[in-house]
Write a protein that holds these residues in place. Sequence first.
Motif, PDB file in Angstrom:
ATOM      1  N   LEU A  44       0.837  -1.201   0.000  1.00 58.40           N
ATOM      2  CA  LEU A  44       0.000   0.000   0.000  1.00 58.40           C
ATOM      3  C   LEU A  44       0.873   1.253   0.000  1.00 58.40           C
ATOM      4  N   SER A  45       1.884   1.273   0.875  1.00 56.25           N
ATOM      5  CA  SER A  45       2.796   2.421   0.944  1.00 56.25           C
ATOM      6  C   SER A  45       3.506   2.644  -0.386  1.00 56.25           C
ATOM      7  N   ASN A  46       3.926   1.546  -0.999  1.00 52.74           N
ATOM      8  CA  ASN A  46       4.670   1.672  -2.257  1.00 52.74           C
ATOM      9  C   ASN A  46       3.762   2.004  -3.443  1.00 52.74           C
ATOM     10  N   TYR A  47       2.514   1.531  -3.439  1.00 52.42           N
ATOM     11  CA  TYR A  47       1.574   1.950  -4.479  1.00 52.42           C
ATOM     12  C   TYR A  47       1.257   3.438  -4.344  1.00 52.42           C
ATOM     13  N   ARG A  48       1.191   3.920  -3.119  1.00 51.06           N
ATOM     14  CA  ARG A  48       0.984   5.359  -2.907  1.00 51.06           C
ATOM     15  C   ARG A  48       2.159   6.152  -3.463  1.00 51.06           C
ATOM     16  N   LEU A  49       3.371   5.668  -3.174  1.00 51.12           N
ATOM     17  CA  LEU A  49       4.564   6.346  -3.696  1.00 51.12           C
ATOM     18  C   LEU A  49       4.580   6.309  -5.215  1.00 51.12           C
ATOM     19  N   LEU A  50       4.130   5.191  -5.798  1.00 50.74           N
ATOM     20  CA  LEU A  50       4.072   5.072  -7.249  1.00 50.74           C
ATOM     21  C   LEU A  50       3.097   6.088  -7.836  1.00 50.74           C
ATOM     22  N   LEU A  51       1.948   6.256  -7.197  1.00 51.32           N
ATOM     23  CA  LEU A  51       0.953   7.216  -7.677  1.00 51.32           C
ATOM     24  C   LEU A  51       1.405   8.660  -7.468  1.00 51.32           C
ATOM     25  N   GLN A  52       2.269   8.879  -6.487  1.00 50.61           N
ATOM     26  CA  GLN A  52       2.813  10.220  -6.270  1.00 50.61           C
ATOM     27  C   GLN A  52       3.844  10.596  -7.325  1.00 50.61           C
ATOM     28  N   GLY A  53       4.384   9.605  -8.017  1.00 55.23           N
ATOM     29  CA  GLY A  53       5.434   9.876  -8.999  1.00 55.23           C
ATOM     30  C   GLY A  53       6.743  10.185  -8.306  1.00 55.23           C
ATOM     31  N   ASN A  54       7.440  11.184  -8.788  1.00 57.09           N
ATOM     32  CA  ASN A  54       8.745  11.530  -8.223  1.00 57.09           C
ATOM     33  C   ASN A  54       8.673  12.551  -7.100  1.00 57.09           C
ATOM     34  N   ASP A  55       7.464  13.019  -6.779  1.00 58.22           N
ATOM     35  CA  ASP A  55       7.325  14.067  -5.772  1.00 58.22           C
ATOM     36  C   ASP A  55       6.572  13.525  -4.556  1.00 58.22           C
ATOM     37  N   LYS A  56       7.314  13.277  -3.467  1.00 57.82           N
ATOM     38  CA  LYS A  56       6.718  12.701  -2.260  1.00 57.82           C
ATOM     39  C   LYS A  56       5.750  13.669  -1.582  1.00 57.82           C
ATOM     40  N   SER A  57       5.881  14.968  -1.882  1.00 63.69           N
ATOM     41  CA  SER A  57       5.031  15.970  -1.251  1.00 63.69           C
ATOM     42  C   SER A  57       3.663  16.086  -1.934  1.00 63.69           C
ATOM     43  N   HIS A  58       3.506  15.424  -3.085  1.00 64.54           N
ATOM     44  CA  HIS A  58       2.214  15.473  -3.792  1.00 64.54           C
ATOM     45  C   HIS A  58       1.141  14.762  -2.977  1.00 64.54           C
ATOM     46  N   LYS A  59       0.008  15.448  -2.746  1.00 57.54           N
ATOM     47  CA  LYS A  59      -1.074  14.885  -1.943  1.00 57.54           C
ATOM     48  C   LYS A  59      -2.024  14.077  -2.821  1.00 57.54           C
ATOM     49  N   LEU A  60      -2.198  12.806  -2.481  1.00 56.04           N
ATOM     50  CA  LEU A  60      -3.097  11.955  -3.242  1.00 56.04           C
ATOM     51  C   LEU A  60      -4.549  12.281  -2.912  1.00 56.04           C
ATOM     52  N   GLY A  61      -5.431  12.093  -3.881  1.00 54.10           N
ATOM     53  CA  GLY A  61      -6.853  12.264  -3.657  1.00 54.10           C
ATOM     54  C   GLY A  61      -7.480  10.995  -3.120  1.00 54.10           C
ATOM     55  N   HIS A  62      -8.762  11.059  -2.767  1.00 55.02           N
ATOM     56  CA  HIS A  62      -9.458   9.899  -2.204  1.00 55.02           C
ATOM     57  C   HIS A  62      -9.446   8.724  -3.184  1.00 55.02           C
ATOM     58  N   PHE A  63      -9.689   9.013  -4.464  1.00 61.91           N
ATOM     59  CA  PHE A  63      -9.730   7.947  -5.470  1.00 61.91           C
ATOM     60  C   PHE A  63      -8.368   7.278  -5.615  1.00 61.91           C
ATOM     61  N   GLU A  64      -7.296   8.071  -5.565  1.00 63.44           N
ATOM     62  CA  GLU A  64      -5.943   7.509  -5.681  1.00 63.44           C
ATOM     63  C   GLU A  64      -5.618   6.630  -4.475  1.00 63.44           C
ATOM     64  N   HIS A  65      -6.064   7.037  -3.290  1.00 65.48           N
ATOM     65  CA  HIS A  65      -5.878   6.188  -2.113  1.00 65.48           C
ATOM     66  C   HIS A  65      -6.645   4.878  -2.282  1.00 65.48           C
ATOM     67  N   GLY A  66      -7.838   4.960  -2.892  1.00 62.49           N
ATOM     68  CA  GLY A  66      -8.605   3.750  -3.167  1.00 62.49           C
ATOM     69  C   GLY A  66      -7.888   2.834  -4.137  1.00 62.49           C
ATOM     70  N   LEU A  67      -7.290   3.418  -5.194  1.00 67.09           N
ATOM     71  CA  LEU A  67      -6.532   2.610  -6.164  1.00 67.09           C
ATOM     72  C   LEU A  67      -5.344   1.918  -5.506  1.00 67.09           C
ATOM     73  N   ALA A  68      -4.647   2.636  -4.627  1.00 65.32           N
ATOM     74  CA  ALA A  68      -3.523   2.030  -3.909  1.00 65.32           C
ATOM     75  C   ALA A  68      -4.019   0.871  -3.047  1.00 65.32           C
ATOM     76  N   GLY A  69      -5.201   1.047  -2.432  1.00 64.16           N
ATOM     77  CA  GLY A  69      -5.784  -0.023  -1.632  1.00 64.16           C
ATOM     78  C   GLY A  69      -6.161  -1.230  -2.472  1.00 64.16           C
ATOM     79  N   LEU A  70      -6.692  -0.981  -3.669  1.00 69.93           N
ATOM     80  CA  LEU A  70      -7.044  -2.071  -4.587  1.00 69.93           C
ATOM     81  C   LEU A  70      -5.804  -2.871  -4.965  1.00 69.93           C
ATOM     82  N   GLY A  71      -4.731  -2.177  -5.316  1.00 73.64           N
ATOM     83  CA  GLY A  71      -3.483  -2.855  -5.659  1.00 73.64           C
ATOM     84  C   GLY A  71      -2.940  -3.661  -4.492  1.00 73.64           C
ATOM     85  N   ALA A  72      -3.022  -3.083  -3.287  1.00 77.02           N
ATOM     86  CA  ALA A  72      -2.547  -3.787  -2.098  1.00 77.02           C
ATOM     87  C   ALA A  72      -3.407  -5.022  -1.824  1.00 77.02           C
TER      88      ALA A  72
END
Length: 327
Positions: free
Chosen positions: A103-131
């Motif tokens: 889950l942590s790494n899918y979130r980092l993947l969705l953030q791209g190269n910028d760790k400070s980028h805030k993910l939206g609710h849908f992106e958190h859901g996608l990371a959860g689906l992958g996890a």
Amino acid sequence: MSAHNTQVALEAPPAQPQMATTRDRIAGFAAGVASGATKLFVGHPFDTVKIRCQVEGGHGRFKGPIDCLINTVKQEGPRALYKGASIPLVGWAVMDAVQLGSLSNYRLLLQGNDKSHKLGHFEHGLAGLGAGWTVALVATPVEIIKMRLQTQYATGSERKYRGPIDVARYLTRQYGPLGIWHGLAATMSQRSFFFFLWGSYDVYSEWLRSCRVISSFPYMAKAGSSKALEGRPVSEKLVNFLAGGLAANTFWCLCYPVDVVKNRFMTQGDENPIPFRKMFRHVYLTEGLSGFFRGFVPTFIRAFPTNASAIFVWESTVRLIKNGGRE
């Protein structure tokens, strides 16, 4: 120096994107071990009652969750509530390490190269689906072995399985080298609802952070002071705990019918088994809609304290690791 040059000199340099570090990538896996151990200690007795109610159905040996609890303790002793616990003792730690680490790494993947980028609710859901799909590879062997032990009522020499290894050997003989992954598709279907677990966790967290806690009664405030009414922000640890519990209840309300069908499929007899896709129809024809909610009450009760504690431990441990041992 000209005014133009002065303005250039005063301008702040552009912010550099914060890259994810190796510590960021391993923190979720390490914290997941602590989360899994917490989940086992708090939730396994509830899980045993849930599995027995689901598998027995409406025409089985139990009238309901309370009857299941009382009869299990009366007939087999309190230790029966922890039947099959040796597998999740290791398995849940590994499962949460895989789930929360991925889950942590899918979130980092969705953030791209910028760790400070805030993910939206849908992106958190996608990371959860992958996890969810990732952890299904680990969860399937753990769950099928655990459930077959939990639903074994015979004692002594009448037992079909003597322990976890015996279950694994039987499944391998019955279904081939990949026998312990019997039911993988069913597990992936149920774990797909992790989209709602982690998507709603972000929604609840955001809402709780916007809340204010009233620190004292209004009449205790000094005259002319509004501090008592303003309150203070909810602590991050309390946010983690409450959001984790609320998200878990949301998850179970949505996925419970699929969970019932999955568990019926994975624990049914191995002669003339009903395929997973046809088990939905079988449950409906034999028990009606109520059949999809057998054991829901202990699951719902268990979900909040178990997952709130587990997610709280995970988030706290992640912060501890990332901050080098400082909360």
